[in-house]
Design an enzyme around this catalytic site. Sequence first.
Site: not given
Lengths: 229, 229, 229, 229
Positions: B56-58
Site C-alpha cells: 500500500s503506497e502509504n
Amino acid sequence: MSSAGTRERPTGLTRELIAMRVARELRDGMVVNLGFGLPTLVANFLPPEVTVLFQSENGILGYGAIIQEDARFDQDRINAGGQPVEIVPGAAFFDSAQSFAMIRGGHIDVAVLGGLQVSEKGDLANWLVPARGGGSIGGAMDLAVGARCLVVAMEHVTREGEPRVLEECTYPLTAVAAVKLIVTDLAVIEVTPEGLVLKEVAPGLTAAEVQAWTGARLRWTDPVPEMRL
Amino acid sequence: MSSAGTRERPTGLTRELIAMRVARELRDGMVVNLGFGLPTLVANFLPPEVTVLFQSENGILGYGAIIQEDARFDQDRINAGGQPVEIVPGAAFFDSAQSFAMIRGGHIDVAVLGGLQVSEKGDLANWLVPARGGGSIGGAMDLAVGARCLVVAMEHVTREGEPRVLEECTYPLTAVAAVKLIVTDLAVIEVTPEGLVLKEVAPGLTAAEVQAWTGARLRWTDPVPEMRL
Amino acid sequence: MEKVFPSAEAAIADVFDGATIMFGGFASAGSPTTLILALKHKGVQGITGIANNIGIGDRLDDLCESFQLKKMVCSFAIRASSAAKSRFEQQYRQGLVELELMPQGTLAERIRAGGAGIGAFYTPTGVGTVVEAAKEKRTIDGRDYLLEYPLRADFAFLKAHKADRFGNLVYRYASRNFNAVMATAADVVIAEVDEIVEPGELDPELVVTPSVYVDRIVKGDRHVIRWYT
Amino acid sequence: MEKVFPSAEAAIADVFDGATIMFGGFASAGSPTTLILALKHKGVQGITGIANNIGIGDRLDDLCESFQLKKMVCSFAIRASSAAKSRFEQQYRQGLVELELMPQGTLAERIRAGGAGIGAFYTPTGVGTVVEAAKEKRTIDGRDYLLEYPLRADFAFLKAHKADRFGNLVYRYASRNFNAVMATAADVVIAEVDEIVEPGELDPELVVTPSVYVDRIVKGDRHVIRWYT
C-alpha cells in the site's frame, strides 16, 4: 611568502591543544561531525556545560567515547573512523543514503575536517597528496559542501615547513569556498569574503610571525589575542 | 466503432467476477498494489495456494483483510484507500519517499488500477473526468510507470454505453504505453506491440460482440475462450 | 536545546500570514490534527499548504472555514466519486483557492530532495501527461524523464507516536508516510506526539526521524478520525 | 518464494565472470564476509566491485589474492597514512586493477537512484574538484550542481543481523550503511545474516529492508574483524 621552505619549523600547539581550541567553537545542542585523525580528538575537550550530538557518516547520530576495553569491542558499533564507540542515550541509526541526505541537506551544524591545504577563498584540499597518488575521498567532499560551518583543523605548515594556508591550493580540491574557520598549531584564521582574518595567535607568537608562515595575505587588528584554550 | 452510444449496455460480469478474474493473474510470492475501488476486491479472490504480499503506497508491505469491527478501528493502520486493515506476519512499514522509491524503482510485480479509458497503445486515463474537473492523481501515475505489470480493471463501456477501450484516450492521461492487461466485465484484452489482442470473452458473448463495444481494433484467434474464473 | 513546548499554540506562535506549511499525514494516518486546529484557531491567512491530501481523513479542510488557505500543493484533493464535496473543493470550484496537483511519488521525492540537498532530479512519472507541461524532458538510457525541483517550506507540522526530548520520533503502522520526509525539508519542524519520553527511552534502532530534524515537540490531543471509502 | 539457501556457495552459485557486484558494509560494520569469502573460493574473475571501501576493515582485499577484481567503484581505497599497503593498493599502483573513486554521499545517492527509478540527479558535492570532470554542471537557484547517474549491479551481497524467511532484514548499530541502499539496486540481492526467523518474529516497525528487495538469504559464519585507525 611561500619561501619558508628552508627555515626551522615554528613551535606551536600540540594536536591536543588544537583540538581543545576547536572544541570552544561548539555550542550546546549542535550536531557535529568530526573527521579522521586530529578532529576526532575534539570530542575529548568539550566544556562540561556543552552537550553536542556527534554524527558519524556511517549512520549514527549520538555516539560517545571510544571504547578501549577489548571485551566490549563490537565491529558493528563503530564510528566512521572504524573506532568502536559508545552509543549515547537519545541516539539514532540510519543508512548511508539517509546519512548523506542529512549531511548534504545542511542539517549538520559543524563539520571539523583535517586539511592538507586551505586557500584564502576557503577552498579545501584534504583528500589526495599528488606525490602519493591514489587517494580516498570518503565523506569529506559531502561534509565540506553540506555542513553549515566547516572548520579545518591542521598543522600550519608541512613537515618541510611549507605553508598550508595559501592563495591557491596546489593539491586537488575537496571543495570550493567552503572553509569558514582554520585552526592550526599557530593561529585561528577566519575566512571572510574579504580574505583571511587572523583572529588569534598561539602563545609566544606575533601576528607577523604567523604571517611569515602563511602563504596568503592575512589581515588583523592589533593586538591579536592569544588563542583561547 | 465508437458509435455504440445509443445501444443498450451489454450484460457482463459483476465487479466481483472482474476482481476474481484479475486474481488469477497473481502468482505465489508476488508483490501487488491494488488501487481504489474495484481493484481492492481482488484481495478477496486469491486462490488458497497463492500467497502474495500487498503493498500500500502509504507505507505498508503486507496488509491483509479489511477490519470490520468498530472496536478494532485504528486510524494509523489503514491502507491507501483509507480502510482499516490487518497487518500480516512478515510485514514492514516505511515512509512515502521509500514507498515510491519501491514503486518507481520497479519492485512491485503487479499493480491493479481502475481505469476510465485505455488506448490500444496501452495509454491509461484514470485520474480526471474532464467534465467534472479537479481530479486527484494520488499514486496512480507512479504505479503506472513503476509496476512491472500494470493491469487495468474496469467496466468495458461507460454508463452511457461509450467504449472505454479506444484508439486514443480522450481524457487526460495517467501514463503512456503502460497497460499490459485489461480486464473488464466483457473481456480480457492484452496490450501487445502489435495492438490489442482479445484473449477471453465473458460467458455468452462472442468476440465480434466485444469488438462492437470496443473503440479500437481487436485481434483474436477463434475460438476465443470464455473468461477463466 | 529545549524542544518541548507547553501547548500547540505556543509551538506555532510564530507562524505568519503567507507562510508555506507542510502537513504530514495520509488520510487519517499520522495527520497532525492538534497543530492544524491550533492553526485554525490562530487564524493566520494566505497559507500555502503542502500535504498528500486535503479533505479526506484529515482536518485540513477546517482551514477553509475562514478561508485561511491560499493554495494547496498535493496529490489528492478532489474526490472522483459523487461523495459530499469538501469546503476545499467548493472553494476551488469557485476560484477562491489554488490547487497544484502532482503525482504522489513526485511530491514525496521533491520533499526528500528539499531535505537532502539535491538540486533537482529526473523522474519517469508523468511523462506524456499534463504533469510534463513546461518541464524539461530528457531521455536517459532510452527512457524519458521529467526534471523536478526540490520542495521546502517555512514550517512542517508532523504527527508521530512518541518523541524523546531531543526530538527523536517513532511512528506507528502507516503513519510515517509524509511525516518522515517533511521532517527534513522545513525551516521549523514542529511535531505533535502521543507521548514524550526521556532520551534513551526510545530504541535507537526504531527511531525513524533522528532528532536533528525536529525543532519543537508538543503533546497532541487525541482526535479520532474515521474516514474511509 | 523460498529465499533461504543452505550455504553461501549455493547462494552465489550463479555469479559469473565479469559480474558487477555491490558489497554492503562500512569498514568492519555490516560487511558480508561469508559471501565475500565464498566468492573468493568460487574464483570468478573480472569482477567490478561497488563498495564504500576496500582494504579497511573488510575482507574484500582477499579477492585481490587471485586477481579476481577488474575494477573497484568506491569512496575509500587508498589510505592516506603510511600504513601497510593493501593488496588492492599494490595492484592499483601496478596498474593491475582499476579504481573509480567518488564522494561517499554521491556513491550512496547514485545507488539509491538506481533502486528508486530516478533517472539522474543534481548534487552540489564535487563541484570545482576533479569529480566534475566530463560531468554536466548546472546552476539551480544560484548554486552549482553536478549531474550524477544511477548505479545498479548484477548482484548485491549484504550483511544484516536477522532475516525472516520472507526476506525482511533488520540490522544492528551502524551496520545498515550501504547494505540498506544496495538492497534496492541489484538484479539479485543476497543477504547473509546472523539469524533466520519466521515471518512475524521481526517487529515490522524495526524492519529496515522490506522483503521485496531480498532474493536470497543465508546464515553467515561469524567473522570478527578488528580494524581501526
